[in-house]
Design an enzyme around this catalytic site. Structure first.
Site, PDB file in Angstrom:
ATOM      1  N   ASP A  67       0.811  -1.214   0.000  1.00 22.55           N
ATOM      2  CA  ASP A  67       0.000   0.000   0.000  1.00 22.55           C
ATOM      3  C   ASP A  67       0.845   1.264   0.000  1.00 22.55           C
ATOM      4  OD1 ASP A  67       0.967  -0.353   2.579  1.00 22.55           O
ATOM      5  OD2 ASP A  67      -0.980  -0.781   3.448  1.00 22.55           O
ATOM      6  N   ASN A 135      -7.214  -2.833  14.958  1.00 18.86           N
ATOM      7  CA  ASN A 135      -8.620  -3.157  14.655  1.00 18.86           C
ATOM      8  C   ASN A 135      -8.737  -4.356  13.704  1.00 18.86           C
ATOM      9  OD1 ASN A 135      -7.801  -2.129  12.197  1.00 18.86           O
ATOM     10  ND2 ASN A 135      -9.267  -0.443  12.132  1.00 18.86           N
ATOM     11  N   HIS A 137      -7.189  -4.649  10.779  1.00 21.10           N
ATOM     12  CA  HIS A 137      -7.052  -4.391   9.338  1.00 21.10           C
ATOM     13  C   HIS A 137      -5.815  -5.095   8.769  1.00 21.10           C
ATOM     14  CE1 HIS A 137      -4.705  -0.320   9.839  1.00 21.10           C
ATOM     15  NE2 HIS A 137      -3.893  -1.339   9.876  1.00 21.10           N
ATOM     16  N   GLU A 142      -9.827  -1.993   5.820  1.00 18.07           N
ATOM     17  CA  GLU A 142     -10.382  -1.699   7.138  1.00 18.07           C
ATOM     18  C   GLU A 142     -11.638  -2.538   7.385  1.00 18.07           C
ATOM     19  OE1 GLU A 142      -8.882   0.104   9.171  1.00 18.07           O
ATOM     20  OE2 GLU A 142      -7.776   1.683   8.139  1.00 18.07           O
TER      21      GLU A 142
HETATM   22  P1  PGA Z   1       2.331  -1.159  12.517  1.00 22.79           P
HETATM   23  O1  PGA Z   1       1.101  -1.247  11.538  1.00 22.79           O
HETATM   24  O2  PGA Z   1       3.289  -2.189  12.050  1.00 22.79           O
HETATM   25  O3  PGA Z   1       2.881   0.234  12.359  1.00 22.79           O
HETATM   26  O4  PGA Z   1       1.788  -1.444  13.883  1.00 22.79           O
HETATM   27  C1  PGA Z   1       0.563  -2.484  11.221  1.00 22.79           C
HETATM   28  C2  PGA Z   1      -0.754  -2.235  10.565  1.00 22.79           C
HETATM   29  O5  PGA Z   1      -1.461  -1.297  10.992  1.00 22.79           O
HETATM   30  O6  PGA Z   1      -1.085  -2.958   9.631  1.00 22.79           O
END
Ligand code: PGA
Length: 240
Positions: A67, A135, A137, A142
Protein backbone atom coordinates in the site's frame (compact mmCIF):
# COMPACT_ATOMS: atom_id res chain seq x y z
CA UNK A 1 -1.64 -21.25 11.24
CA UNK A 2 1.64 -21.75 13.04
CA UNK A 3 2.03 -19.45 16.04
CA UNK A 4 5.51 -18.53 17.22
CA UNK A 5 5.66 -16.67 20.52
CA UNK A 6 8.84 -14.69 21.18
CA UNK A 7 9.77 -12.99 24.42
CA UNK A 8 10.03 -9.50 22.92
CA UNK A 9 10.10 -7.51 19.70
CA UNK A 10 13.77 -8.24 18.94
CA UNK A 11 13.34 -11.97 19.33
CA UNK A 12 10.16 -11.92 17.24
CA UNK A 13 12.02 -10.04 14.47
CA UNK A 14 14.92 -12.51 14.56
CA UNK A 15 12.66 -15.54 14.38
CA UNK A 16 10.72 -14.08 11.45
CA UNK A 17 14.04 -13.23 9.77
CA UNK A 18 15.30 -16.81 10.24
CA UNK A 19 12.32 -18.12 8.28
CA UNK A 20 12.69 -15.51 5.52
CA UNK A 21 16.45 -16.14 5.29
CA UNK A 22 15.96 -19.89 4.91
CA UNK A 23 13.37 -19.36 2.15
CA UNK A 24 15.72 -16.92 0.38
CA UNK A 25 18.56 -19.42 0.54
CA UNK A 26 16.35 -22.03 -1.12
CA UNK A 27 15.26 -19.66 -3.89
CA UNK A 28 17.47 -16.67 -4.80
CA UNK A 29 14.93 -15.31 -7.32
CA UNK A 30 12.40 -14.97 -4.51
CA UNK A 31 9.32 -12.82 -5.10
CA UNK A 32 8.52 -10.77 -2.04
CA UNK A 33 5.41 -9.02 -0.88
CA UNK A 34 6.58 -6.38 1.57
CA UNK A 35 4.90 -4.24 4.19
CA UNK A 36 5.63 -0.94 5.92
CA UNK A 37 4.91 0.17 9.50
CA UNK A 38 6.76 -0.22 12.77
CA UNK A 39 6.33 -3.98 12.96
CA UNK A 40 8.57 -5.18 10.07
CA UNK A 41 11.46 -2.78 10.80
CA UNK A 42 13.28 -5.32 12.96
CA UNK A 43 12.84 -8.03 10.32
CA UNK A 44 14.34 -5.72 7.69
CA UNK A 45 17.30 -4.89 9.98
CA UNK A 46 18.02 -8.59 10.33
CA UNK A 47 17.79 -9.11 6.56
CA UNK A 48 20.21 -6.20 5.96
CA UNK A 49 22.66 -7.76 8.43
CA UNK A 50 22.36 -11.18 6.79
CA UNK A 51 22.92 -9.56 3.38
CA UNK A 52 26.01 -7.69 4.58
CA UNK A 53 27.39 -10.87 6.12
CA UNK A 54 26.90 -12.76 2.84
CA UNK A 55 24.27 -15.14 4.21
CA UNK A 56 21.70 -14.04 1.61
CA UNK A 57 21.62 -11.88 -1.48
CA UNK A 58 18.81 -9.92 -3.10
CA UNK A 59 20.38 -9.80 -6.57
CA UNK A 60 17.65 -11.93 -8.14
CA UNK A 61 14.83 -10.95 -5.77
CA UNK A 62 11.90 -8.73 -6.67
CA UNK A 63 9.10 -7.21 -4.66
CA UNK A 64 5.71 -5.60 -4.54
CA UNK A 65 4.38 -3.63 -1.57
CA UNK A 66 0.92 -3.64 -0.06
CA UNK A 67 0.00 0.00 0.00
CA UNK A 68 0.84 3.69 -0.16
CA UNK A 69 -0.79 6.95 0.89
CA UNK A 70 -2.63 8.85 -1.83
CA UNK A 71 -1.30 12.24 -2.88
CA UNK A 72 2.12 11.92 -1.33
CA UNK A 73 5.40 12.37 -3.23
CA UNK A 74 7.71 9.39 -3.42
CA UNK A 75 10.47 11.57 -1.92
CA UNK A 76 8.31 12.65 1.03
CA UNK A 77 9.77 11.03 4.15
CA UNK A 78 6.28 9.89 5.18
CA UNK A 79 5.69 7.99 1.95
CA UNK A 80 5.92 4.23 2.01
CA UNK A 81 8.29 4.42 -0.94
CA UNK A 82 10.67 6.45 1.22
CA UNK A 83 10.20 4.00 4.09
CA UNK A 84 11.12 1.01 1.91
CA UNK A 85 14.22 2.73 0.51
CA UNK A 86 15.31 3.91 3.93
CA UNK A 87 14.61 0.71 5.90
CA UNK A 88 15.60 -1.91 3.33
CA UNK A 89 16.26 -1.24 -0.36
CA UNK A 90 19.10 1.30 0.11
CA UNK A 91 21.00 -1.15 2.30
CA UNK A 92 20.84 -4.40 0.33
CA UNK A 93 21.93 -5.53 -3.13
CA UNK A 94 18.44 -5.46 -4.62
CA UNK A 95 17.83 -4.10 -8.12
CA UNK A 96 15.43 -1.25 -7.29
CA UNK A 97 13.84 -1.45 -10.74
CA UNK A 98 12.43 -4.79 -9.59
CA UNK A 99 10.75 -3.29 -6.50
CA UNK A 100 7.24 -1.89 -6.81
CA UNK A 101 4.81 0.11 -4.73
CA UNK A 102 1.39 1.40 -5.72
CA UNK A 103 1.33 5.11 -6.53
CA UNK A 104 -1.71 7.39 -6.68
CA UNK A 105 -1.23 11.16 -6.87
CA UNK A 106 -4.99 11.56 -6.36
CA UNK A 107 -7.90 9.43 -5.17
CA UNK A 108 -8.75 7.98 -8.58
CA UNK A 109 -9.45 4.26 -9.11
CA UNK A 110 -7.45 4.30 -12.34
CA UNK A 111 -4.26 4.16 -10.26
CA UNK A 112 -5.61 1.09 -8.46
CA UNK A 113 -6.24 -0.59 -11.83
CA UNK A 114 -2.67 0.19 -12.89
CA UNK A 115 -1.39 -1.60 -9.81
CA UNK A 116 -3.63 -4.60 -10.47
CA UNK A 117 -2.03 -4.91 -13.91
CA UNK A 118 1.39 -4.77 -12.35
CA UNK A 119 0.40 -7.45 -9.83
CA UNK A 120 -0.97 -9.67 -12.58
CA UNK A 121 2.32 -9.45 -14.44
CA UNK A 122 4.32 -9.97 -11.25
CA UNK A 123 2.42 -13.16 -10.35
CA UNK A 124 2.02 -14.87 -6.98
CA UNK A 125 4.64 -14.11 -4.38
CA UNK A 126 6.78 -16.59 -2.49
CA UNK A 127 6.53 -14.66 0.77
CA UNK A 128 4.16 -11.95 1.89
CA UNK A 129 5.14 -9.98 4.99
CA UNK A 130 2.07 -8.70 6.84
CA UNK A 131 1.25 -6.72 9.96
CA UNK A 132 -2.18 -6.48 11.48
CA UNK A 133 -3.78 -3.29 12.74
CA UNK A 134 -5.14 -2.98 16.28
CA UNK A 135 -8.62 -3.16 14.66
CA UNK A 136 -7.64 -6.21 12.60
CA UNK A 137 -7.05 -4.39 9.34
CA UNK A 138 -4.78 -5.99 6.73
CA UNK A 139 -2.83 -3.50 4.63
CA UNK A 140 -5.44 -0.72 4.47
CA UNK A 141 -8.39 -3.09 4.24
CA UNK A 142 -10.38 -1.70 7.14
CA UNK A 143 -13.21 -3.50 8.99
CA UNK A 144 -16.36 -3.13 6.90
CA UNK A 145 -19.40 -5.01 5.63
CA UNK A 146 -17.53 -5.87 2.45
CA UNK A 147 -13.85 -6.16 1.64
CA UNK A 148 -12.13 -5.63 -1.68
CA UNK A 149 -10.49 -8.47 -3.47
CA UNK A 150 -8.22 -6.27 -5.56
CA UNK A 151 -6.46 -2.92 -5.31
CA UNK A 152 -8.58 0.11 -4.52
CA UNK A 153 -8.54 3.62 -3.16
CA UNK A 154 -9.48 3.47 0.51
CA UNK A 155 -10.76 6.18 2.82
CA UNK A 156 -8.88 5.68 6.06
CA UNK A 157 -10.86 5.25 9.29
CA UNK A 158 -10.44 7.73 12.15
CA UNK A 159 -8.82 4.92 14.16
CA UNK A 160 -6.14 4.32 11.52
CA UNK A 161 -5.52 8.06 11.04
CA UNK A 162 -5.04 8.33 14.80
CA UNK A 163 -2.73 5.29 14.93
CA UNK A 164 -0.61 6.62 12.05
CA UNK A 165 -0.48 10.21 13.34
CA UNK A 166 2.49 9.21 15.50
CA UNK A 167 4.62 9.45 12.37
CA UNK A 168 3.36 12.95 11.46
CA UNK A 169 3.58 16.35 13.19
CA UNK A 170 -0.19 16.35 13.70
CA UNK A 171 -3.26 14.24 12.97
CA UNK A 172 -4.35 16.79 10.31
CA UNK A 173 -1.29 15.95 8.23
CA UNK A 174 -2.11 12.26 7.89
CA UNK A 175 -3.42 11.62 4.35
CA UNK A 176 -7.12 10.71 4.29
CA UNK A 177 -6.85 8.14 1.51
CA UNK A 178 -4.56 5.26 0.65
CA UNK A 179 -4.16 2.96 -2.32
CA UNK A 180 -4.06 -0.62 -1.09
CA UNK A 181 -3.98 -4.16 -2.36
CA UNK A 182 -7.24 -5.95 -1.68
CA UNK A 183 -7.54 -9.05 0.46
CA UNK A 184 -7.17 -11.43 -2.48
CA UNK A 185 -3.88 -9.92 -3.55
CA UNK A 186 -2.56 -9.39 -0.03
CA UNK A 187 -2.85 -13.14 0.56
CA UNK A 188 -1.63 -14.22 -2.88
CA UNK A 189 1.61 -15.74 -1.64
CA UNK A 190 2.84 -19.22 -0.82
CA UNK A 191 3.90 -18.24 2.68
CA UNK A 192 2.42 -15.47 4.80
CA UNK A 193 4.77 -14.06 7.43
CA UNK A 194 2.48 -12.19 9.83
CA UNK A 195 3.87 -10.26 12.77
CA UNK A 196 2.26 -8.51 15.74
CA UNK A 197 4.05 -6.90 18.65
CA UNK A 198 3.02 -5.00 21.76
CA UNK A 199 -0.02 -4.72 24.00
CA UNK A 200 -2.01 -2.65 21.51
CA UNK A 201 -2.11 -5.68 19.19
CA UNK A 202 -3.27 -8.07 21.92
CA UNK A 203 -7.01 -7.76 21.19
CA UNK A 204 -6.46 -8.42 17.50
CA UNK A 205 -4.20 -11.42 18.20
CA UNK A 206 -6.64 -12.84 20.76
CA UNK A 207 -9.56 -12.53 18.34
CA UNK A 208 -7.54 -14.12 15.59
CA UNK A 209 -6.52 -17.09 17.73
CA UNK A 210 -9.67 -17.63 19.78
CA UNK A 211 -12.48 -16.97 17.35
CA UNK A 212 -13.37 -19.61 14.83
CA UNK A 213 -15.27 -17.33 12.45
CA UNK A 214 -14.33 -15.34 9.37
CA UNK A 215 -15.97 -11.97 8.82
CA UNK A 216 -15.15 -8.69 7.07
CA UNK A 217 -15.52 -6.62 10.24
CA UNK A 218 -12.27 -8.33 11.29
CA UNK A 219 -10.18 -8.57 8.10
CA UNK A 220 -7.37 -10.50 9.82
CA UNK A 221 -9.83 -13.40 10.33
CA UNK A 222 -9.42 -14.24 6.62
CA UNK A 223 -5.88 -15.41 7.41
CA UNK A 224 -7.59 -18.61 8.59
CA UNK A 225 -8.32 -19.49 4.96
CA UNK A 226 -4.66 -19.50 3.94
CA UNK A 227 -2.88 -22.88 4.20
CA UNK A 228 0.58 -21.59 5.09
CA UNK A 229 0.59 -18.80 7.67
CA UNK A 230 3.29 -18.14 10.25
CA UNK A 231 2.14 -15.78 12.98
CA UNK A 232 5.07 -14.28 14.92
CA UNK A 233 4.03 -12.53 18.12
CA UNK A 234 5.80 -11.23 21.17
CA UNK A 235 4.60 -11.97 24.69
CA UNK A 236 2.88 -8.60 25.03
CA UNK A 237 0.80 -9.16 21.92
CA UNK A 238 0.10 -12.75 22.94
CA UNK A 239 -0.67 -12.30 26.64
CA UNK A 240 -1.71 -8.64 26.83
P1 PGA B 1 2.33 -1.16 12.52
O1 PGA B 1 1.10 -1.25 11.54
O2 PGA B 1 3.29 -2.19 12.05
O3 PGA B 1 2.88 0.23 12.36
O4 PGA B 1 1.79 -1.44 13.88
C1 PGA B 1 0.56 -2.48 11.22
C2 PGA B 1 -0.75 -2.24 10.56
O5 PGA B 1 -1.46 -1.30 10.99
O6 PGA B 1 -1.08 -2.96 9.63
Amino acid sequence: MRVIVAKDYDEMSRKAADLVISLMQEKPQLKFGLATGSTPEGLYKNLIKANKEGEINFKYASSVNLDEYVGIDKQNDQSYQYFMNDRLFDHVDIDKSKTHLPFAPEADEKYAKEYDELLDNFGPRDIQVLGIGPNGHVAFNEPDEKLNQRTSIIKLTDETIKANSRFFDSEDEVPKYAVSMGMGDAFNAKTLVVMASGKNKHDAVKRLLEEDTIYPQFPASFLKLHPNVYLFVDEEAYNG
